[in-house]
Design an enzyme around this catalytic site. Structure first.
Site, PDB file in Angstrom:
ATOM      1  N   GLU A  55       0.844  -1.205   0.000  1.00  0.00           N
ATOM      2  CA  GLU A  55       0.000   0.000   0.000  1.00  0.00           C
ATOM      3  C   GLU A  55       0.876   1.250   0.000  1.00  0.00           C
ATOM      4  O   GLU A  55       2.024   1.217   0.486  1.00  0.00           O
ATOM      5  CB  GLU A  55      -0.879  -0.028   1.263  1.00  0.00           C
ATOM      6  CG  GLU A  55      -1.817   1.171   1.378  1.00  0.00           C
ATOM      7  CD  GLU A  55      -2.899   0.994   2.441  1.00  0.00           C
ATOM      8  OE1 GLU A  55      -2.806   0.047   3.258  1.00  0.00           O
ATOM      9  OE2 GLU A  55      -3.847   1.801   2.443  1.00  0.00           O
ATOM     10  N   ASN A  99     -12.326  -1.194  -0.888  1.00  0.00           N
ATOM     11  CA  ASN A  99     -11.637  -1.807   0.255  1.00  0.00           C
ATOM     12  C   ASN A  99     -12.352  -1.403   1.543  1.00  0.00           C
ATOM     13  O   ASN A  99     -12.695  -0.226   1.722  1.00  0.00           O
ATOM     14  CB  ASN A  99     -10.188  -1.316   0.316  1.00  0.00           C
ATOM     15  CG  ASN A  99      -9.514  -1.679   1.638  1.00  0.00           C
ATOM     16  OD1 ASN A  99      -9.202  -2.843   1.892  1.00  0.00           O
ATOM     17  ND2 ASN A  99      -9.308  -0.687   2.508  1.00  0.00           N
ATOM     18  N   GLU A 100     -12.572  -2.345   2.404  1.00  0.00           N
ATOM     19  CA  GLU A 100     -13.193  -2.065   3.721  1.00  0.00           C
ATOM     20  C   GLU A 100     -14.312  -1.032   3.574  1.00  0.00           C
ATOM     21  O   GLU A 100     -14.333  -0.006   4.260  1.00  0.00           O
ATOM     22  CB  GLU A 100     -12.128  -1.621   4.745  1.00  0.00           C
ATOM     23  CG  GLU A 100     -11.116  -2.726   5.019  1.00  0.00           C
ATOM     24  CD  GLU A 100     -10.224  -2.514   6.238  1.00  0.00           C
ATOM     25  OE1 GLU A 100     -10.221  -1.406   6.804  1.00  0.00           O
ATOM     26  OE2 GLU A 100      -9.522  -3.479   6.615  1.00  0.00           O
ATOM     27  N   TYR A 107      -6.601  -8.828  11.716  1.00  0.00           N
ATOM     28  CA  TYR A 107      -5.275  -8.502  12.251  1.00  0.00           C
ATOM     29  C   TYR A 107      -5.105  -9.096  13.643  1.00  0.00           C
ATOM     30  O   TYR A 107      -6.048  -9.122  14.436  1.00  0.00           O
ATOM     31  CB  TYR A 107      -5.089  -6.987  12.318  1.00  0.00           C
ATOM     32  CG  TYR A 107      -4.812  -6.384  10.943  1.00  0.00           C
ATOM     33  CD1 TYR A 107      -3.546  -6.462  10.392  1.00  0.00           C
ATOM     34  CD2 TYR A 107      -5.824  -5.768  10.208  1.00  0.00           C
ATOM     35  CE1 TYR A 107      -3.283  -5.941   9.131  1.00  0.00           C
ATOM     36  CE2 TYR A 107      -5.569  -5.243   8.943  1.00  0.00           C
ATOM     37  CZ  TYR A 107      -4.297  -5.331   8.416  1.00  0.00           C
ATOM     38  OH  TYR A 107      -4.018  -4.826   7.170  1.00  0.00           O
ATOM     39  N   GLU A 124      -5.978  -9.188   3.840  1.00  0.00           N
ATOM     40  CA  GLU A 124      -5.176  -8.470   4.847  1.00  0.00           C
ATOM     41  C   GLU A 124      -5.135  -9.319   6.102  1.00  0.00           C
ATOM     42  O   GLU A 124      -6.183  -9.632   6.678  1.00  0.00           O
ATOM     43  CB  GLU A 124      -5.774  -7.091   5.165  1.00  0.00           C
ATOM     44  CG  GLU A 124      -5.565  -6.093   4.048  1.00  0.00           C
ATOM     45  CD  GLU A 124      -6.004  -4.674   4.395  1.00  0.00           C
ATOM     46  OE1 GLU A 124      -5.884  -4.270   5.574  1.00  0.00           O
ATOM     47  OE2 GLU A 124      -6.469  -3.988   3.471  1.00  0.00           O
ATOM     48  N   GLN A 172       2.258  -6.036   5.678  1.00  0.00           N
ATOM     49  CA  GLN A 172       2.429  -5.748   4.290  1.00  0.00           C
ATOM     50  C   GLN A 172       3.865  -6.099   3.886  1.00  0.00           C
ATOM     51  O   GLN A 172       4.659  -6.479   4.731  1.00  0.00           O
ATOM     52  CB  GLN A 172       2.123  -4.294   4.012  1.00  0.00           C
ATOM     53  CG  GLN A 172       0.653  -3.929   4.354  1.00  0.00           C
ATOM     54  CD  GLN A 172       0.224  -2.578   3.774  1.00  0.00           C
ATOM     55  OE1 GLN A 172       0.878  -1.994   2.920  1.00  0.00           O
ATOM     56  NE2 GLN A 172      -0.896  -2.072   4.264  1.00  0.00           N
TER      57      GLN A 172
HETATM   58  O1  AHR Z   1      -2.967  -2.478   6.308  1.00  0.00           O
HETATM   59  C1  AHR Z   1      -3.250  -1.246   6.864  1.00  0.00           C
HETATM   60  C2  AHR Z   1      -4.730  -0.874   6.757  1.00  0.00           C
HETATM   61  O2  AHR Z   1      -5.490  -1.769   7.493  1.00  0.00           O
HETATM   62  C3  AHR Z   1      -5.342  -0.943   5.378  1.00  0.00           C
HETATM   63  O3  AHR Z   1      -5.121   0.216   4.647  1.00  0.00           O
HETATM   64  C4  AHR Z   1      -6.784  -1.098   5.675  1.00  0.00           C
HETATM   65  O4  AHR Z   1      -7.477  -1.784   4.637  1.00  0.00           O
HETATM   66  C5  AHR Z   1      -6.825  -1.836   6.984  1.00  0.00           C
HETATM   67  O5  AHR Z   1      -7.678  -1.258   7.876  1.00  0.00           O
END
Ligand code: AHR
Length: 531
Positions: free
Chosen positions: A65, A211-212, A278, A335, A384
């Site tokens: 990103e 995205n999201e 995450y 992600e 990432q």
């Molecule tokens: O990976 C960092 C961020 O986390 C991304 O931009 C977003 O899609 C997610 O919330």
């Protein structure tokens, strides 16, 4: 002259100093002691006679990103940089990434995708507009745009996965971007691409609609996004033999309602639905926990949280099964990874974090989960690639280090495109206070040459594991492998000491007839090839 008392005192002070600087007083020291414990006993049956689905190589995908120092410095330094580069992309990082056989690369975001306008990033670089990066701070020069990204993908041999802009874009902008990249006609946009230096169209096999969209991508309700998805997806066209797989924004964590609505209203218009999850040592976004300062409790809590990936995949998959029993729509975990507190002194939006043995264990656990769910999980992209979150590589100007996570990806690349081999693992519990997780995680596959690959993670930082292993359906004659471990839980590679943690050859096995006994060190990731 020193009195004996003085000598004693100064000795203990200097010992204390030596301990402190060598990191022995850090919370991560405890496990070196625990390695003397009795090994955990476990059993493993590797069921070669029950081969499963093919493990999609894209499970080993990456994500890049426009964020912090990922694109600018981590990948792109520009053609005039003193850092050795090829057409602006740094040679050291590209060479290291090539070793991973990166199958697919997602770009340009993340949250950034919903503010990115592709026309800003084409044409002569000195004419490109400079735009604020509204999601992550700073100003983007747009020096790295469509051509640079697709050039990087070609250098890496990775398939491009482009994330389109729904939040602040239009279906027309999205449609024209795809035409610009993939059309071989004499249309104005295809001609513009040629003028900008690329004659042949590129292949773009994956394109996501936002995205999201439940968050940074527009704060939409699932019903609203489902309609928007259908509208945008209609204008994702296939030009000149390119075939685009259309990916919809999926859920995060346990937001099952989103999956239910998307699948019921739009499944037939999509090839994939994403999932983001995450791993935070705490589950508190305002106090996530440190990347490097942690003890047994945080180690355990981090692994317990990362193991929830399996529950999320299974429950989202169960919803998908209702609407798509043939499993045509892939679950794209585009992600995932660890997310820690900002390092003191680092820029708030840069999301730079160190990477330790704990991250390697997290990576191994997740990759085992993805492998074992290869029937539904068709892609996963760790967040990432460089300098951001759970990165493969960290850079500091001209310097580069490979993280423990990098080495796990290197050890696991053998599973790409191989056939899943189910495993039955009976492992003891690893407990801290009242919390308990299985001490071991495993997955296996068989590649096209018939070699069997077995990946095992020992989550327990204090006890090795002795695994009595049986391979049903094959005769094993030889075992080779590698192990990634260290004496400290928070072992890491730094710019000063880049080789503290690296895989070494694995010798902890005994093969007697059909009986294979594996001795897996505490807190380790092991990759074995059985023939
Ligand atoms: O990976 C960092 C961020 O986390 C991304 O931009 C977003 O899609 C997610 O919330």
């Amino acid at each position: 002259m020193h009195s004996p008392h003085m000598i004693l005192k100064s000795t203990s002070v200097s010992l204390l100093f030596v301990f402190a600087i060598s990191g022995l007083l850090r919370p991560g020291f405890a496990h070196a002691v625990g390695q003397d414990r009795e090994p955990n006993k476990a059993t493993l049956v590797v069921r070669v006679d029950q081969a499963g689905p093919v493990i999609n190589k894209n499970i080993y995908g990456q994500f890049a990103e426009h964020l912090g120092r990922l694109i600018y410095e981590g990948l792109w330094v520009g053609e005039d940089s003193p850092i050795p580069n090829t057409r602006g992309l740094r040679n050291d990082v590209v060479a290291a990434l090539k070793e991973l056989h990166v199958p697919v690369l997602r770009w340009p975001g993340g949250c950034f995708a919903d503010e990115y306008h592709w026309r800003d990033g084409i044409g002569p670089r000195d004419k490109r507009p400079r735009r604020p990066n509204a999601s992550w701070g700073g100003v983007d020069t747009n020096a790295f745009g469509t051509h640079e990204f697709l050039d990087l993908c070609e250098m890496l041999g990775a398939e491009p996965y482009i994330n389109g802009n729904v939040g602040s874009g239009t279906p027309q902008e999205m449609m024209e971007w795809i035409e610009y990249m993939t059309s071989d006609s004499d249309s104005t946009l295809a001609q513009l691409r040629r003028q900008n230096g690329r004659d042949k169209p590129w292949k773009v096999p994956y394109f996501a609609v936002g995205n999201e969209s439940w968050g940074c991508g527009g704060e939409m309700r699932p019903e609203y996004y489902a309609d928007e998805y259908r509208r945008y997806a209609t204008f994702i066209k296939n030009y000149s033999g390119n075939h685009v797989q259309k990916l919809a924004v999926g859920s995060h964590d346990d937001y099952y309602e989103w999956t239910e609505v998307l699948m019921s209203r739009a499944a037939r218009h999509m090839n994939g639905l994403s999932l983001h999850y995450y791993t935070l040592p705490t589950s508190d976004w305002s106090r996530k926990g440190s990347a490097i300062q942690f003890g047994d409790k945080e180690w355990h809590a981090t692994l317990a949280r990362t193991l929830r990936m399996e529950e999320f995949i299974e429950k989202h998959s169960a919803i998908m099964d209702k609407y798509d029993p043939q499993k045509r729509v892939g679950l794209m975990v585009d992600e995932w990874g660890t997310w820690y507190d900002r390092e003191p002194g680092r820029d708030m939006g840069a999301l730079y974090q160190q990477n330790t043995l704990r991250d390697a264990v997290v990576a191994g656990i997740n990759l085992n989960i993805f492998n074992r769910h290869a029937d539904r999980v068709q892609m996963a992209n760790i967040a990432q690639m460089v300098n951001v979150l759970q990165a493969m590589i960290l850079t500091d100007k001209e310097k580069m280090v490979l993280t423990p996570t990098y080495y796990v990806f290197k050890m696991y690349k053998v599973h790409q495109g191989a056939t899943l081999v189910p495993v039955d693992l009976t492992a003891p519990e690893y407990k801290v206070d009242q919390a308990s997780v299985p001490a071991l995680s495993a997955s296996a596959s068989r590649d096209k040459e018939g070699r069997l690959h077995l990946s095992i993670v020992n989550l327990d930082p204090n006890s090795s594991a002795e695994i009595s292993t049986r391979v049903s359906g094959a005769t094993i004659k030889s075992v080779t492998g590698e192990v990634l471990t260290a004496s400290r839980m928070n072992a890491m590679n730094t710019f000063e000491n880049p080789n503290t943690i690296k895989p070494t050859s694995f010798t902890g096995y005994k093969l007697q007839g059909s009986q294979l006994t594996l001795s897996i060190p505490a807190k380790s990731v092991v990759g074995l090839e059985l023939r």
